[in-house]
Design a protein around this motif. Structure first.
Motif, short mmCIF file in Angstrom:
data_model
loop_
_atom_site.label_atom_id
_atom_site.label_comp_id
_atom_site.label_asym_id
_atom_site.label_seq_id
_atom_site.Cartn_x
_atom_site.Cartn_y
_atom_site.Cartn_z
N ASP A 185 0.82 -1.22 0.00
CA ASP A 185 0.00 0.00 0.00
C ASP A 185 0.85 1.26 0.00
O ASP A 185 0.54 2.23 -0.69
N ASP A 186 1.94 1.26 0.77
CA ASP A 186 2.82 2.43 0.84
C ASP A 186 3.44 2.74 -0.52
O ASP A 186 3.51 3.90 -0.93
N LEU A 187 3.88 1.71 -1.24
CA LEU A 187 4.47 1.93 -2.56
C LEU A 187 3.43 2.41 -3.58
O LEU A 187 3.70 3.29 -4.39
N VAL A 188 2.25 1.83 -3.52
CA VAL A 188 1.19 2.24 -4.44
C VAL A 188 0.74 3.67 -4.14
O VAL A 188 0.54 4.47 -5.06
N ALA A 189 0.63 4.00 -2.86
CA ALA A 189 0.17 5.34 -2.47
C ALA A 189 1.12 6.43 -2.94
O ALA A 189 0.69 7.55 -3.20
N SER A 190 2.40 6.11 -3.09
CA SER A 190 3.36 7.12 -3.54
C SER A 190 3.08 7.55 -4.97
O SER A 190 3.41 8.66 -5.37
N GLY A 191 2.46 6.65 -5.76
CA GLY A 191 2.08 6.98 -7.13
C GLY A 191 3.23 7.07 -8.11
O GLY A 191 3.03 7.45 -9.25
N THR A 192 4.42 6.73 -7.70
CA THR A 192 5.56 6.85 -8.60
C THR A 192 6.22 5.52 -8.94
O THR A 192 6.89 5.41 -9.95
N VAL A 193 6.04 4.53 -8.10
CA VAL A 193 6.77 3.29 -8.28
C VAL A 193 5.95 2.25 -9.04
O VAL A 193 6.38 1.74 -10.07
N MET A 194 4.76 1.96 -8.53
CA MET A 194 4.00 0.89 -9.14
C MET A 194 2.52 1.08 -8.92
O MET A 194 2.08 1.79 -8.02
N ASN A 195 1.76 0.41 -9.77
CA ASN A 195 0.32 0.34 -9.66
C ASN A 195 -0.02 -1.13 -9.48
O ASN A 195 0.38 -1.96 -10.29
N LEU A 196 -0.73 -1.47 -8.43
CA LEU A 196 -1.08 -2.85 -8.16
C LEU A 196 -2.24 -3.25 -9.07
O LEU A 196 -3.34 -2.70 -8.98
N LEU A 197 -1.99 -4.18 -9.96
CA LEU A 197 -3.01 -4.62 -10.91
C LEU A 197 -3.77 -5.84 -10.41
O LEU A 197 -4.97 -5.96 -10.61
N ASP A 198 -3.07 -6.76 -9.75
CA ASP A 198 -3.70 -7.98 -9.26
C ASP A 198 -2.93 -8.45 -8.04
O ASP A 198 -1.72 -8.21 -7.92
N LEU A 199 -3.62 -9.12 -7.15
CA LEU A 199 -3.02 -9.67 -5.93
C LEU A 199 -3.74 -10.96 -5.60
O LEU A 199 -4.97 -10.98 -5.47
N LEU B 106 1.90 -10.78 -6.63
CA LEU B 106 1.58 -9.41 -7.00
C LEU B 106 1.83 -9.23 -8.49
O LEU B 106 2.86 -9.68 -9.01
N VAL B 107 0.90 -8.59 -9.16
CA VAL B 107 1.09 -8.17 -10.54
C VAL B 107 1.09 -6.65 -10.49
O VAL B 107 0.10 -6.04 -10.10
N VAL B 108 2.23 -6.05 -10.84
CA VAL B 108 2.37 -4.61 -10.72
C VAL B 108 2.74 -3.98 -12.06
O VAL B 108 3.45 -4.59 -12.87
N GLU B 109 2.22 -2.80 -12.27
CA GLU B 109 2.61 -1.99 -13.42
C GLU B 109 3.74 -1.09 -12.97
O GLU B 109 3.64 -0.44 -11.93
N LEU B 110 4.81 -1.05 -13.74
CA LEU B 110 5.95 -0.22 -13.41
C LEU B 110 5.72 1.18 -13.97
O LEU B 110 5.97 1.45 -15.14
N LEU B 111 5.20 2.06 -13.13
CA LEU B 111 4.84 3.40 -13.58
C LEU B 111 6.03 4.18 -14.08
O LEU B 111 5.92 4.93 -15.05
N TRP B 112 7.18 4.01 -13.45
CA TRP B 112 8.36 4.76 -13.88
C TRP B 112 8.78 4.38 -15.29
O TRP B 112 9.39 5.15 -16.00
#
Length: 140
Positions: A30-44, A99-105
């Motif tokens: 949640d902390d990483l997603v909340a920052s909005g710069t690292v990743m977007n959680l797509l699936d868990l 975790l399936v994450v989108e790499l926003l950077w």
């Protein structure tokens, strides 16, 4: 300019002792997603391997108390074949968060590569513990 709806995605399997991960894991995500710069959680998705070696895939509602579910953009993206491949080395009596994450950077980078006619054809990750152990051993 080409704008992709999503940037590159990665699948992570994070192993834990016992039959389900603790709340600190979700807090870290949640902390990483909340920052909005690292990743977007797509699936868990969660999985556990019984002492007999059987893998069981668990719904979030079976593992997270108080309905404190993180928002997922593409729930269901991790299919059963993906999950089973990722937990292939999971030891009996342990659980894993998939975790399936989108790499926003990397989203803008992927767009620019595509426009330039380029594409990433290989990627190799090195886990942080290995990087840090190497640097500690070979530091000046």
């Amino acid at each position: 300019m080409t704008d992709f709806d999503y940037g590159p995605i990665e699948f992570y399997a994070i192993a834990f002792d016992g039959d389900r991960p603790g709340p600190a894991v979700l807090k870290a995500v949640d902390d990483l997603v909340a920052s909005g710069t690292v990743m977007n959680l797509l699936d868990l998705v969660f999985a556990r391997r019984s002492p007999e070696g059987e893998v069981e895939v668990l719904e979030m509602s079976d593992t997270i108390e108080n309905d404190a579910h993180p928002a997922l953009d593409l729930a269901g993206l991790a299919g059963e074949d993906d999950i089973l491949a990722l937990v292939d080395d999971l030891e009996p009596g342990r659980s894993a968060a998939i975790l399936v994450v989108e790499l926003l950077w990397a989203k803008a980078f992927a767009s620019r590569l595509f426009e330039a006619g380029g594409a990433v054809i290989a990627r190799e990750g090195v886990p942080a513990p290995i990087v840090n152990a190497f640097l500690a051993e070979y530091a000046d």
